[in-house]
Design a protein around this motif. Structure first.
Motif, mmCIF file in Angstrom:
data_model
loop_
_atom_site.group_PDB
_atom_site.id
_atom_site.type_symbol
_atom_site.label_atom_id
_atom_site.label_comp_id
_atom_site.label_asym_id
_atom_site.label_seq_id
_atom_site.Cartn_x
_atom_site.Cartn_y
_atom_site.Cartn_z
ATOM 1 N N PRO A 606 -77.832 -41.972 -45.663
ATOM 2 C CA PRO A 606 -77.077 -40.622 -45.747
ATOM 3 C C PRO A 606 -76.051 -40.613 -44.587
ATOM 4 O O PRO A 606 -76.248 -41.060 -43.398
ATOM 5 N N GLU A 607 -74.884 -39.723 -44.871
ATOM 6 C CA GLU A 607 -74.055 -39.502 -43.465
ATOM 7 C C GLU A 607 -74.537 -38.720 -42.641
ATOM 8 O O GLU A 607 -75.025 -37.270 -43.160
ATOM 9 N N LEU A 608 -74.557 -38.991 -41.523
ATOM 10 C CA LEU A 608 -75.012 -38.208 -40.413
ATOM 11 C C LEU A 608 -73.968 -37.407 -39.338
ATOM 12 O O LEU A 608 -72.818 -38.190 -39.360
ATOM 13 N N VAL A 609 -73.898 -36.246 -39.310
ATOM 14 C CA VAL A 609 -72.863 -35.590 -38.703
ATOM 15 C C VAL A 609 -73.490 -35.134 -37.254
ATOM 16 O O VAL A 609 -72.594 -34.440 -36.675
ATOM 17 N N ASN A 610 -74.605 -35.566 -36.783
ATOM 18 C CA ASN A 610 -74.793 -35.322 -35.300
ATOM 19 C C ASN A 610 -73.732 -35.757 -34.288
ATOM 20 O O ASN A 610 -73.311 -36.995 -34.830
ATOM 21 N N PRO A 611 -73.486 -35.272 -33.307
ATOM 22 C CA PRO A 611 -72.296 -35.799 -32.379
ATOM 23 C C PRO A 611 -72.599 -37.164 -32.200
ATOM 24 O O PRO A 611 -71.840 -37.994 -31.673
ATOM 25 N N CYS A 612 -73.997 -37.437 -31.817
ATOM 26 C CA CYS A 612 -74.266 -38.877 -31.255
ATOM 27 C C CYS A 612 -73.936 -39.758 -32.327
ATOM 28 O O CYS A 612 -73.473 -41.069 -31.887
ATOM 29 N N TYR A 613 -74.138 -39.532 -33.370
ATOM 30 C CA TYR A 613 -73.545 -40.605 -34.604
ATOM 31 C C TYR A 613 -72.310 -40.485 -35.154
ATOM 32 O O TYR A 613 -71.693 -41.514 -35.478
ATOM 33 N N ALA A 614 -71.728 -39.269 -34.825
ATOM 34 C CA ALA A 614 -70.320 -39.228 -35.162
ATOM 35 C C ALA A 614 -69.448 -39.730 -33.969
ATOM 36 O O ALA A 614 -68.221 -40.140 -34.114
ATOM 37 N N GLY A 615 -69.867 -39.812 -32.881
ATOM 38 C CA GLY A 615 -69.212 -40.614 -31.708
ATOM 39 C C GLY A 615 -68.198 -39.667 -31.008
ATOM 40 O O GLY A 615 -67.517 -39.878 -30.138
ATOM 41 N N HIS A 617 -69.387 -36.975 -29.107
ATOM 42 C CA HIS A 617 -69.992 -36.255 -28.059
ATOM 43 C C HIS A 617 -69.537 -36.355 -26.669
ATOM 44 O O HIS A 617 -68.323 -36.991 -26.552
ATOM 45 N N ASP A 618 -69.797 -35.452 -25.575
ATOM 46 C CA ASP A 618 -69.131 -35.557 -24.374
ATOM 47 C C ASP A 618 -69.907 -36.305 -23.338
ATOM 48 O O ASP A 618 -69.867 -35.921 -22.206
ATOM 49 N N CYS A 619 -70.893 -37.035 -23.552
ATOM 50 C CA CYS A 619 -71.851 -37.711 -22.755
ATOM 51 C C CYS A 619 -70.696 -38.617 -21.821
ATOM 52 O O CYS A 619 -69.842 -39.229 -22.512
ATOM 53 N N ASP A 620 -71.401 -38.932 -20.898
ATOM 54 C CA ASP A 620 -70.645 -39.834 -20.072
ATOM 55 C C ASP A 620 -70.630 -41.417 -20.592
ATOM 56 O O ASP A 620 -71.452 -41.768 -21.248
ATOM 57 N N THR A 621 -69.535 -42.177 -20.119
ATOM 58 C CA THR A 621 -69.621 -43.576 -20.917
ATOM 59 C C THR A 621 -70.876 -44.462 -20.308
ATOM 60 O O THR A 621 -70.864 -45.403 -20.879
ATOM 61 N N THR A 622 -71.485 -43.918 -19.288
ATOM 62 C CA THR A 622 -72.553 -44.585 -18.771
ATOM 63 C C THR A 622 -73.827 -43.882 -19.185
ATOM 64 O O THR A 622 -74.902 -43.908 -18.392
ATOM 65 N N ALA A 623 -73.718 -43.054 -20.148
ATOM 66 C CA ALA A 623 -75.061 -42.295 -20.671
ATOM 67 C C ALA A 623 -75.235 -42.604 -22.184
ATOM 68 O O ALA A 623 -74.428 -43.121 -22.742
ATOM 69 N N GLN A 624 -76.716 -42.523 -22.495
ATOM 70 C CA GLN A 624 -77.068 -42.128 -23.860
ATOM 71 C C GLN A 624 -76.876 -40.813 -24.373
ATOM 72 O O GLN A 624 -77.191 -39.731 -23.762
ATOM 73 N N CYS A 625 -76.362 -40.636 -25.678
ATOM 74 C CA CYS A 625 -76.541 -39.558 -26.338
ATOM 75 C C CYS A 625 -77.820 -39.480 -27.266
ATOM 76 O O CYS A 625 -77.912 -40.383 -28.041
ATOM 77 N N ILE A 626 -78.694 -38.553 -26.875
ATOM 78 C CA ILE A 626 -79.716 -38.334 -27.594
ATOM 79 C C ILE A 626 -79.640 -37.544 -28.568
ATOM 80 O O ILE A 626 -79.664 -36.125 -28.416
ATOM 81 N N PRO A 627 -79.948 -37.669 -29.993
ATOM 82 C CA PRO A 627 -79.716 -36.583 -30.932
ATOM 83 C C PRO A 627 -80.945 -35.765 -31.014
ATOM 84 O O PRO A 627 -82.183 -36.174 -30.946
ATOM 85 N N LEU A 628 -80.527 -34.494 -31.136
ATOM 86 C CA LEU A 628 -81.706 -33.583 -31.334
ATOM 87 C C LEU A 628 -81.511 -32.793 -32.784
ATOM 88 O O LEU A 628 -80.907 -33.465 -33.735
ATOM 89 N N GLU A 629 -82.218 -31.705 -32.942
ATOM 90 C CA GLU A 629 -81.975 -30.950 -34.089
ATOM 91 C C GLU A 629 -80.603 -30.755 -34.433
ATOM 92 O O GLU A 629 -79.871 -30.077 -33.752
ATOM 93 N N GLY A 630 -80.102 -30.855 -35.901
ATOM 94 C CA GLY A 630 -78.717 -30.285 -36.305
ATOM 95 C C GLY A 630 -77.711 -31.037 -35.459
ATOM 96 O O GLY A 630 -77.612 -32.211 -35.271
ATOM 97 N N GLN A 631 -76.972 -30.182 -34.905
ATOM 98 C CA GLN A 631 -75.608 -30.632 -33.948
ATOM 99 C C GLN A 631 -76.162 -30.800 -32.735
ATOM 100 O O GLN A 631 -75.267 -31.119 -31.725
ATOM 101 N N ALA A 632 -77.239 -30.380 -32.280
ATOM 102 C CA ALA A 632 -77.661 -30.520 -30.803
ATOM 103 C C ALA A 632 -77.790 -32.159 -30.307
ATOM 104 O O ALA A 632 -78.434 -32.736 -31.158
ATOM 105 N N PHE A 633 -77.532 -32.259 -29.060
ATOM 106 C CA PHE A 633 -77.947 -33.464 -28.471
ATOM 107 C C PHE A 633 -77.913 -33.232 -27.110
ATOM 108 O O PHE A 633 -77.883 -32.282 -26.655
ATOM 109 N N GLN A 634 -78.530 -34.478 -26.614
ATOM 110 C CA GLN A 634 -78.931 -34.370 -25.098
ATOM 111 C C GLN A 634 -78.229 -35.521 -24.525
ATOM 112 O O GLN A 634 -78.343 -36.684 -25.139
#
Length: 1519
Positions: A606-615, A617-634
């Motif tokens: 399925p097509e995932l729309v979380n910013p972590c999968y869409a790319g 997100h605004d995480c630093d280039t030396t950080a991991q994007c951890i998807p949470l529920e819906g559009q939320a991420f860490q």
């Protein structure tokens, strides 16, 4: 016998079945259960008890705690626990206080055991907390006890595992006894109570590995210097190294008497003489550095000093196990057992080894990823380097590629892979553009992983071979690509070599290659991955137009797989999606570039729309994007980095002592990691970690008539008796007179040989074959090396100690450090070259820093020093005694204690120094409020930082001030004045410091004077010097209240140059331009320091070819000088940068200012002090734009003022609108205006195109007139306001081209036929008719950095933003400039973007400082956050419940819905900043109603007679 030896002997006995260890029985544990008054912890995998309040506080380490928590995972903590994933799979220490009898991933779900706990004062329990047997001198009688019991608890197991539950359960207990001053802890492990010794990590990808349990104590993080935190002390009963090998030994189990493991042995033996019972002293009110274990009767399992004792025991255990196994087992088992010994050479240092029935496999530790043999920090960007070679035939012309450089950079967090190949010859460069598969390898290795997939590096690691066969159609040309992964280099960068061979089709020079996004399916088999695909691409050229081609790609990637863990061998299928494929060949630089965004996922997922999968997100280039529920991420910083996830910084493991480097090894910090390297003369042993001496004599380096003497880290060559020479060359007789070197050498040799025995330790100089001193001399015994001159005299500062690389004696020396200056200033040799005794010579390391331990060569005293070489108090030891361990960390000192201990109270010879001021600290290490000088008798009050409070100093004999009386709040001037250090640490006044003057209200006086130099100058309200107002001593002072006439460009340039320091002293080396009487540049300029002279034009720009050196005839500057057709003179920015570089001696410090110039020599719009975050904006002449200074990580939003040069013929600027579009987003991108159609509210990237190309322009503000179908824009480079019809072929029209400096935001009032704009340099807001007539100024006061402006035609209201860094705000007024007011001024940072939500009647803005999108009613009420985490917005529009904004971090257009969801993103192929954005429609709506769309319902408003216009920001009703 040492403890390590005792343990080894017992291990040997135990392995042979002689020793028998029986632990306590369960009935002997402390009473527990509900009948004993225990509370019961809730069932679950990660539960924490309610707070257990203590009747009286206990001391843990040296801190008091009044409450405890009991957790499922085998620990008791003094603070509420974080989620288990933040600690349960990590090693010690934890970042919170922990007592850990068995820290592991435990699960009590479904009734799998119980956990009990209580605090008690029952005498029968307290009497059992008996510590005197283990601590005979302790005066301890417990008043309270905390009892925590884990009964029959199980390890966590994944519900999806095919292997059934293990049914292994553990029982253990922790008892904390304490009184008012001390605490002790008992760990109890009953017989049969321990049946598992580790747990599987939750993210193990079905790999059978176990993480060993941790047993010990951790203080957690402690506050350091008020504003930072550092790792506190900790104590581990089972070290990581022992536990790792223990975990591997668990699976051996072929002999019943060897089934036990080291962990089981350690825990069952105990340290109290009672098997299974451990006792520790864990805290005290008084001095307490770390946990103290009891030591009677049993074995004390601790790591001895140096850290090798336990390691040797473990290696010995493995060796004994190997001997026993090899005696009775077959060859396969013999090989397996041998593999256990040599595992560290096979696995990455960031991996663990797991033993299986047929062999072993490596698995990366948590926080790292890879195949186990190579592991990289998760989330960190990756670099690739390598060479490209081979023969490529272009058409019919073969071209040789000779090891040209390839570099790649991959942002792992969003899958972007950038590849660049340098020095590519021109015909091949154009022809290789379609070969994006060269860079696709790196995209596959480090692709953005969607659920249930993994990128290639986790399978292949860093060693692999890829063969790709490419067939081009229609020409049937064939090319082979072979790429070989060679491993990771010393910087953890992947090394890949590429070989190209075959034929490629010819590409016209200057052509563009366009490749659409595509998907490719990879098939995975054991040790190989394969794929086959057909790609289509277009070639666009001026000669042939657009042509379509294709190629077929077949590829195999082979790698070393590990199948011992019995993973399924069935083929797996994954799909890689390659988006935004961009290829380019830069002819001028001969660089071939590929840029691809890569995602890997299951096929058909399925097509995932979380910013972590869409790319997006605004995480630093030396950080991991951890998807949470819906559009939320860490956002979580990668392993080896720290920060909040959006801004991450590398952790220097070497500086923070987080390394495992042993003796004779050096730590080298790497981005996200570190490595250990052996010192010169040492190499890694079999374990890959321990450095052992290299026996250089084994290679026979000496002369045949000399003997070699090996030493630790070095060796010595000595000629045999009867031979003479330096050992590297020996001869029996001299055939010529001896040189000075040979006489020196032979006199020393003859003086140290007695009875044929060589007296080791004497220095023998080395001579070359001609008898001259070798430039590099080394002492064979001490290992020191140094450079000498032709007379054999040591060259100052070149000496290096044993184990460090010697200097290159033919290379110029670098600037010396303080230690080297100190060392070299000491005279150690006489003029004849003989040593002088008695002088103390400090020892410096390879980097020129003081070694932590210093010793006096003559007196024998040794002491520890800090980084400045100052003796650390209390560390001096006399000769003959054991020196202190200067590398042993002390407990963190407070600022006062560091200050106090940094004062030098003794001379280098150990004698006391009189007169030094030593601050006083209280019991908590804080400055006492009153400080007194022991020698002078002066006393004064200080603040919390130890800074003297002005006006509180009293002389000896007078009454002292009451230092506890509070002062009134200080003004900025008073804080500035009081921050100046006017006294030395000894209390004596310091001369020469400038102290600002404040008036009675604490404000800066308009005129400031330097008390020492006599210079005076005028300042503004912030205390900043007003340029050109400084007067020297003795000259008339300026009237600082009188306004000055406007300065010319030359005078502004001259006055902006800093010629004096803040203290008023002149700065040498700065160039100050000369202006004539009218303020214009003199035609000839000269540099006062360097003596160079040159001619300039009317703007002060140097005329090329006119510069003359000092002493040579100067040019006639009134005569024009020709400039070569391709020559560009150095710009003002480049000349200023070169002058400062010369002034800084070629090596500016990180905090020093160096002008930043763009590739065309112009000033970069953002200027910063070195590597700091202290930044500001400048105009095209490098002058600072006021109000833009920033001290935070978000740099100011500065705009360029000079367009890049155009090197191609300029096409005619014609409008080319996209066909068949009703609603189009227009965006400004440098020298063009782009058109992006909307399909409903979605961005239709497939129909995007360039609306208008404007070479030499910088388009910033955009607006649209729907009535006449025209687009309006501001041009920052040409300083104009323009418009053009949206009809095909229309040409631009200049409306205003005078008295504009920095025009930015632009708005069109369709109803009133007016336009409004902001000019951010003179800081004004102006208006004019749409044809440019009727121009007038609305506002020219109380503006600092105006940026965005909008007009709401229906209400006749203007809104604008001002991003003044000191006081940002959003204001409004009527369109005729009346009723000006502030709408928002709190909680904003960089309000770049502004729009109007017509459906709700709200003013909305996007802030690049706070990262928020917010809306508010026009009266300032009802403020709410629409989206809390944008990237770096610049401009924004609103349309149908969506906000569309340009983003400087993503360099694209982002769509956000009103329900706070990112809905879409568009990234142009040309990546550069996007500026203004507007909405264009094909025609204005007409009728008698205004329809506003809001979600799924419609609001209708009725007017008398209206026309409806769609503007860039709203639907506007016009009567």
């Amino acid at each position: 016998m040492e403890r390590g030896a005792m343990l080894a002997v017992c291990v040997l006995c135990w392995s042979c079945g002689v020793c028998v260890v029986t632990a306590i029985q369960r009935a002997e544990m402390f009473p527990y259960g509900t009948l004993s008054g225990d509370l019961v912890l809730a069932e679950g995998d990660d539960e924490t008890s309610k707070v257990l309040s203590l009747p009286k506080p206990l001391y843990f380490y040296d801190s008091q705690f009044s409450q405890l928590y009991v957790a499922t995972n085998g620990i008791v903590s003094a603070q509420d626990l974080p989620m288990e994933k933040q600690y349960v799979d990590d090693g010690f220490p934890t970042d919170f206080p922990v007592v850990a009898p068995f820290l592991a991933d435990i699960d009590t779900s479904g009734g799998q055991g119980q956990i009990y706990y209580r605090v008690t004062e029952t005498p029968s329990v307290l009497n059992r907390v008996e510590v005197h047997r283990g601590f005979p001198d302790a005066k301890f009688t417990p008043t309270h006890a905390v009892v925590a019991t884990w009964e029959n608890v199980a390890a966590y197991e994944e519900p999806t595992r095919t292997i059934g539950p293990s049914n292994k359960v553990n029982t253990f207990q922790a008892v904390v006894g304490y009184d008012e001053t001390d605490s002790y802890v008992l760990f109890l492990y009953p017989e049969g109570g321990l049946n598992f010794f580790g747990t599987r990590p939750k993210e193990s990808y079905n790999v059978e590995i176990e993480l060993p349990a941790r047993v010990g104590f951790s203080r957690g993080e402690v506050t350091y210097l008020y504003f930072s935190r550092t790792e506190g002390p900790h104590y581990s009963v089972t070290s990581d190294e022992q536990s790792t090998i223990t975990n591997n030994l668990l699976t051996v189990g072929h002999r019943p008497d060897c089934v036990l493991t080291l962990t089981a042995f350690f825990l069952r033996v105990g340290n109290t003489g009672i098997p299974g019972v451990w006792l520790f002293h864990t805290g005290s009110r008084y001095s307490f550095e770390n946990i103290v274990p009891a030591s009677i009767g049993g074995l004390l399992v601790t790591v001895p000093p140096g850290g090798r004792g336990l390691s040797l025991v473990i290696e010995f255990f493995c060796f004994i196990h190997f001997i026993l196994q090899s005696r009775v087992d077959s060859g396969q088992e013999y090989v397996k057992t041998r593999s256990m010994i040599y595992i560290p050479q096979q696995c990455s240092q960031n991996a663990i080894c797991s033993d299986y029935a047929t062999g072993f496999c490596c698995h990366c530790r948590p926080g790292f990823y890879g195949n186990g043999r190579h592991c990289l920090p998760e989330g960190a960007p990756q670099r690739v380097s390598g060479k490209v070679k081979g023969t490529v035939t272009v058409g019919s012309t073969p071209v040789e590629l000779n090891n040209i450089d390839l570099h790649a950079y991959i942002v792992v967090g969003d899958g972007r892979a950038y590849t660049a190949i340098s020095e590519v010859p021109e015909p091949v460069g154009w022809a290789l553009m379609p070969l994006a598969p060269i860079g696709e390898l790196f995209g596959w290795l480090f692709a953005l992983e969607l659920p249930n997939s993994q990128a290639g590096f986790k399978i292949t690691g860093a060693e692999f071979t890829r063969r790709a066969d490419v067939v081009f159609y229609p020409g049937n040309q064939r090319l082979t690509i072979i790429q070989t992964g060679r491993g990771l280099d010393d910087h953890n960068h992947l090394t890949v070599d590429t070989v190209l061979s075959g034929q490629v089709p010819f590409m016209p020079p200057g052509a563009e290659v366009v490749m659409d996004p595509f998907k490719e399916i990879y098939q995975y088999y054991p040790s190989v991955a394969t794929s086959t695909s057909v790609r289509e691409f277009s070639v666009v050229s001026a000669e042939r137009g657009s042509e379509s081609f294709s190629f077929q790609l077949k590829q195999n990637i082979t790698y070393r797989d590990c199948r011992h863990d019995n993973r399924a061998t069935a083929a797996e299928t994954l799909q890689i999606t390659m988006e935004r494929v961009f290829v380019m060949y830069v002819k001028e630089e001969r660089i071939l570039r590929y840029a691809i965004t890569n995602k890997i996922s299951p096929v058909g997922g399925p097509e995932l729309v979380n910013p972590c999968y869409a790319g997006n997100h605004d995480c630093d280039t030396t950080a991991q994007c951890i998807p949470l529920e819906g559009q939320a991420f860490q956002c979580q910083c990668a392993t080896g980095y720290k920060g909040d996830g959006r801004n991450c910084y590398d952790v220097d493991e070497c500086a923070e002592s987080l390394t495992s480097c042993g003796a004779h090894a050096q730590c080298v910090n790497l981005p996200g990691s570190h490595r250990c390297q052996c010192q010169s003369g040492y190499e890694f042993g079999f374990d890959g970690r321990t450095c052992v001496d290299i026996d250089e004599c084994s290679t026979s380096p000496c002369h045949i008539s000399a003997r070699c003497i090996n030493g630790l880290g070095s060796f010595q060559c000595q000629c045999q008796p009867g031979f003479y020479g330096d050992g590297f060359y020996c001869s029996q007789q001299q055939v010529r007179p001896k040189t000075q070197c040979e006489q020196h050498r032979d006199s020393l040799q003859s003086g140290v040989e007695e009875g044929g025995q060589t007296n080791l330790g004497a220095f023998i100089p080395q001579c070359d074959s001609e008898g001259r001193y070798r430039t590099l001399q080394c002492h064979g015994s001490t290992g020191h090396c140094w450079c000498v001159d032709s007379r054999g005299q040591e060259r100052t500062g070149t000496r290096t100690p044993s184990g460090t690389p010697p200097r290159d004696c033919d290379k110029p020396e670098r600037p010396k450090t303080q230690c080297e200056h100190h060392r070299d200033s000491v005279q150690t040799t006489s003029p004849e070259g003989y040593p002088l005794l008695g002088a103390f010579v400090p020892q410096c390391d390879a980097n020129g820093q003081y070694t932590p331990r210093q010793c006096h060569g003559s007196t024998g005293h040794c002491w520890c020093v800090d980084s400045r070489g100052q003796e650390r108090p209390g560390t001096k030891t006399p000769p003959g005694t054991q020196p202190r361990d200067c590398d042993k960390p002390e407990r963190p000192k407070t600022h006062c204690e560091q200050h106090r201990d940094s004062i030098q109270t003794t001379s280098p010879d150990g004698f006391p120094l009189l007169g030094a001021f030593v601050p006083e600290c209280d019991a908590n290490g804080q400055y006492t409020a009153q400080q007194c000088h022991g020698s002078t008798g002066h006393c004064w009050c200080v603040d919390s930082r130890g800074e003297e409070r002005p006006g509180t100093r009293t002389p000896p004999g007078s009454s002292r001030r009451d230092c506890d009386r509070p002062e009134r709040p200080k003004t900025h001037c008073e804080q500035h004045r009081d921050s100046i250090q006017t006294t030395s640490p000894d209390g004596f006044p310091l001369l020469g410091a400038f102290v600002p003057e404040c008036d009675a209200n604490g404000q800066y006086t308009a005129q400031q004077c330097h008390g020492s130099t006599g210079h005076c100058w005028c300042v503004d309200s912030r205390g900043e010097e007003r340029p050109g107002t400084r007067t020297p001593p003795g000259s008339p002072r300026r009237d600082c209240d009188r306004p000055e006439r406007p300065k010319t460009h030359c005078e502004q340039h001259r006055d902006s140059v800093q010629t004096t320091s803040p203290e008023g002293y002149p700065i040498v080396g700065a160039f100050v331009p000369e202006c004539d009487a009218n303020g214009q540049y003199r035609s000839q300029q000269c540099h006062g320091s360097s003596g160079h002279c040159w001619c300039v034009d009317s703007r002060g720009q140097e005329r090329p070819g006119t510069r003359t050196p000092p002493g040579s005839p100067r040019r006639d500057c009134d005569r024009p000088a020709p400039v070569g057709p391709t020559q560009r003179p150095d710009s003002a920015c480049e000349r200023w940068r070169a002058n400062l570089m010369e002034y800084y001696g070629g090596k500016p410090e990180p905090q020093q200012y160096m002008p930043q110039c763009d590739p065309d020599g112009q000033f970069s719009p953002v200027q910063c002090y070195g590597e700091t975050t202290y930044c500001w904006c400048v105009d095209q002449d490098g002058r600072e734009v006021s109000g833009t200074r920033s001290h935070d990580v978000v740099k100011p939003a500065c705009l360029p003022s000079v367009a890049p040069p155009t090197v191609r013929p300029l096409p005619r600027p014609n409008v080319t609108p996209p066909p068949n579009t009703d609603i189009t987003l227009l965006y400004a991108q440098g020298q063009k205006i782009g058109a992006l159609p909307l399909n409903g509210t979605r961005l239709d990237a497939t129909r995007s195109k360039t609306l208008l190309t404007l070479h030499g322009s910088i388009v910033v503000g955009l607006a649209y007139d729907c009535k006449e179908n025209r687009v309006y824009w501001t041009d920052l480079s040409a300083r104009t306001i323009n418009r053009a019809s949206m009809a095909p072929g229309a040409e631009p029209e200049i409306l205003i081209n005078t008295n504009l400096v920095s025009p930015e935001g632009l708005a069109v009032d369709v109803k009133r036929r007016l336009m409004f704009w902001v000019d951010s340099n003179p800081d004004v807001i102006e208006t004019a008719n749409l044809d440019g007539s009727g121009r007038r100024t609305l506002f020219d006061a109380d503006l600092v950095n105006p940026r965005a402006i909008i007009v709401v035609s229906s209400t006749g209201t203007l809104y604008w933003t001002d991003w003044n860094r000191e006081a940002p705000k959003i204001e409004s007024s009527t369109v005729d400039g009346q009723n000006r007011k502030v709408v928002v001024s709190d909680g904003i940072g960089l309000p770049n973007a502004l729009t109007y939500d017509s459906s709700a009647g709200l003013v909305c803005w996007a802030d690049a400082g706070t990262k928020r999108l917010e809306c508010v009613s026009p009266d300032g009420s009802g403020r709410r956050v629409i989206h809390p985490s944008l990237n770096y917005p610049f401009s924004m529009v609103y349309y149908r419940d969506h906000f569309y904004y340009t983003d400087w971090r993503r360099d694209g257009v982002i769509a956000v819905s009103k329900d706070k969801q990112f809905t879409d993103e568009y990234l142009p192929e040309q990546r550069s900043h996007l500026y203004g954005i507007a909405i264009a429609t094909t025609h204005c709506l007409s009728g008698e109603i205004c329809v506003y769309y809001s979600h799924s319902h419609t609001h209708t408003h009725t007017y008398t007679v209206f026309k409806v216009y769609q503007t860039a920001s709203s639907l506007v009703c016009v009567q």
